[in-house]
Design a protein around this motif. Structure first.
Motif, PDB file in Angstrom:
ATOM      1  N   UNK A  34       0.845  -1.197   0.000  1.00 54.26           N
ATOM      2  CA  UNK A  34       0.000   0.000   0.000  1.00 54.26           C
ATOM      3  C   UNK A  34       0.878   1.244   0.000  1.00 54.26           C
ATOM      4  N   UNK A  35       0.430   2.277  -0.665  1.00 56.65           N
ATOM      5  CA  UNK A  35       1.055   3.596  -0.588  1.00 56.65           C
ATOM      6  C   UNK A  35       0.161   4.511   0.232  1.00 56.65           C
ATOM      7  N   UNK A  36       0.767   5.216   1.185  1.00 61.93           N
ATOM      8  CA  UNK A  36       0.059   6.244   1.953  1.00 61.93           C
ATOM      9  C   UNK A  36       0.729   7.584   1.687  1.00 61.93           C
ATOM     10  N   UNK A  37      -0.056   8.583   1.347  1.00 62.97           N
ATOM     11  CA  UNK A  37       0.469   9.943   1.166  1.00 62.97           C
ATOM     12  C   UNK A  37      -0.258  10.863   2.136  1.00 62.97           C
ATOM     13  N   UNK A  38       0.510  11.552   2.969  1.00 58.74           N
ATOM     14  CA  UNK A  38      -0.108  12.459   3.939  1.00 58.74           C
ATOM     15  C   UNK A  38      -0.185  13.873   3.373  1.00 58.74           C
ATOM     16  N   UNK A  39      -1.393  14.385   3.307  1.00 61.46           N
ATOM     17  CA  UNK A  39      -1.677  15.776   2.953  1.00 61.46           C
ATOM     18  C   UNK A  39      -1.007  16.260   1.672  1.00 61.46           C
ATOM     19  N   UNK A  40      -1.034  15.465   0.597  1.00 63.89           N
ATOM     20  CA  UNK A  40      -0.474  15.981  -0.664  1.00 63.89           C
ATOM     21  C   UNK A  40      -1.340  17.125  -1.176  1.00 63.89           C
ATOM     22  N   UNK A  41      -0.698  18.194  -1.632  1.00 62.05           N
ATOM     23  CA  UNK A  41      -1.447  19.391  -2.022  1.00 62.05           C
ATOM     24  C   UNK A  41      -1.532  19.569  -3.531  1.00 62.05           C
ATOM     25  N   UNK A  42      -0.463  19.278  -4.238  1.00 59.54           N
ATOM     26  CA  UNK A  42      -0.411  19.586  -5.662  1.00 59.54           C
ATOM     27  C   UNK A  42      -1.106  18.483  -6.467  1.00 59.54           C
ATOM     28  N   UNK A  43      -2.125  18.844  -7.249  1.00 58.82           N
ATOM     29  CA  UNK A  43      -2.807  17.827  -8.065  1.00 58.82           C
ATOM     30  C   UNK A  43      -1.857  17.043  -8.959  1.00 58.82           C
TER      31      UNK A  43
ATOM     32  N   UNK B 134      -6.498  14.686   3.354  1.00 58.39           N
ATOM     33  CA  UNK B 134      -6.435  15.231   1.985  1.00 58.39           C
ATOM     34  C   UNK B 134      -6.669  16.733   1.948  1.00 58.39           C
ATOM     35  N   UNK B 135      -5.867  17.396   1.128  1.00 62.36           N
ATOM     36  CA  UNK B 135      -5.997  18.852   0.936  1.00 62.36           C
ATOM     37  C   UNK B 135      -6.728  19.171  -0.351  1.00 62.36           C
ATOM     38  N   UNK B 136      -6.760  18.227  -1.271  1.00 62.51           N
ATOM     39  CA  UNK B 136      -7.390  18.448  -2.574  1.00 62.51           C
ATOM     40  C   UNK B 136      -8.537  17.464  -2.764  1.00 62.51           C
ATOM     41  N   UNK B 137      -9.575  17.923  -3.457  1.00 59.03           N
ATOM     42  CA  UNK B 137     -10.655  17.043  -3.870  1.00 59.03           C
ATOM     43  C   UNK B 137     -10.100  16.097  -4.933  1.00 59.03           C
ATOM     44  N   UNK B 138     -10.207  14.788  -4.709  1.00 59.00           N
ATOM     45  CA  UNK B 138      -9.605  13.834  -5.635  1.00 59.00           C
ATOM     46  C   UNK B 138     -10.245  13.861  -7.013  1.00 59.00           C
ATOM     47  N   UNK B 139     -11.436  14.437  -7.124  1.00 59.69           N
ATOM     48  CA  UNK B 139     -12.108  14.515  -8.421  1.00 59.69           C
ATOM     49  C   UNK B 139     -11.867  15.860  -9.105  1.00 59.69           C
TER      50      UNK B 139
END
Length: 262
Positions: free
Chosen positions: A116-125, A148-153
């Protein structure tokens, strides 16, 4: 077949909002997908397509018939309407309105020996898209986004992931929720950080494993560093002490894949 030729049409105005506003996507639980390949990948990934809008001079009805079932609404649009809705510079001539997914940790279906990959609070789309492309390339079990800082959609994530938003299992949650989830599932997690770390290649990633990366600016929060099975570092020999998060994630992921015999 319905035709729309005005950018002032109420439906077109609502779709413009989907492209521009996370609030609109959240309120309607829908988003726009652009491109034949992306729409195809979304369907393979279990996303429900509600409507297809297309430019007849670029996309044939036969192509649409191969892409979606006959029960899905089709709307013929003109170039002006298409350009109002399209996010990319390249003209593919087709868009779809799709339902979003819940992205709950409880919905994940993991293998017996997950990676699994976990990314904490990535901001840049763009970084999120690149992480999803790497996860797809390695056929990871899941990608988890903490805080999450960005809407994934966001259309920029859809675009930069080249459809890998749809090919990965994705879930979101707080750092605390994801740590609890990993511990409950007995998944060891290795946190990429400068503090109290050992070289990544000395660790055993052949058992259930999560690789955790943070932002380039601030790195991982203390909560991750304290809870980690082991903090890890990629040895660097130049002047700087960090690299792009998607590059760092790729190095860690493919070391785990190497250990697992690809």
């Amino acid at each position: 077949m319905k035709q729309i030729t005005s950018v002032q049409n109420p439906l077109i105005k609502s779709l413009v909002l989907l492209q521009e506003k996370a609030k609109a996507r959240k309120q309607t639980s829908t988003f726009l997908i652009e491109g034949l390949r992306e729409i195809s990948l979304a369907q393979k990934g279990g996303y429900e397509i509600e409507t297809v809008l297309f430019l007849p001079e670029l996309v044939t009805e036969n192509q649409i018939n191969k892409l979606v079932s006959s029960s899905i609404q089709r709307i013929e649009i003109n170039k002006e309407v298409y350009q109002k809705l399209a996010y990319r510079d390249t003209t593919e001539g087709i868009l779809a309105v799709a339902k979003t997914k819940s992205l709950q940790l409880s919905d994940l279906k993991l293998s017996e020996n997950p990676l699994i990959l976990v990314a904490e609070a990535p901001e840049k789309p763009g970084n999120i898209g690149a992480l999803l492309r790497t996860a797809d390339a390695a056929n990871l079990d899941a990608v988890l986004i903490a805080n999450p800082k960005s809407d994934l959609y966001n259309p920029n994530i859809v675009r930069s992931s080249v459809g890998c938003l749809f090919t990965n299992q994705i879930a979101t949650g707080s750092t605390s929720e994801i740590i609890a989830f990993l511990k409950e599932k007995k998944i060891d997690f290795y946190c990429a950080t400068l503090q109290n770390s050992t070289s990544y290649h000395t660790q055993n990633f052949t058992t259930p494993t999560a690789l955790v990366v943070g932002t380039e600016a601030t790195g991982l929060t203390q909560e991750w560093r304290d809870a980690a099975t082991q903090n890890i570092i990629i040895p660097m020999q130049g002047e700087i002490d960090s690299m792009n998060v998607s590059v760092a994630a790729a190095i860690l992921i493919f070391e785990a894949k190497r250990q697992r015999g690809f």
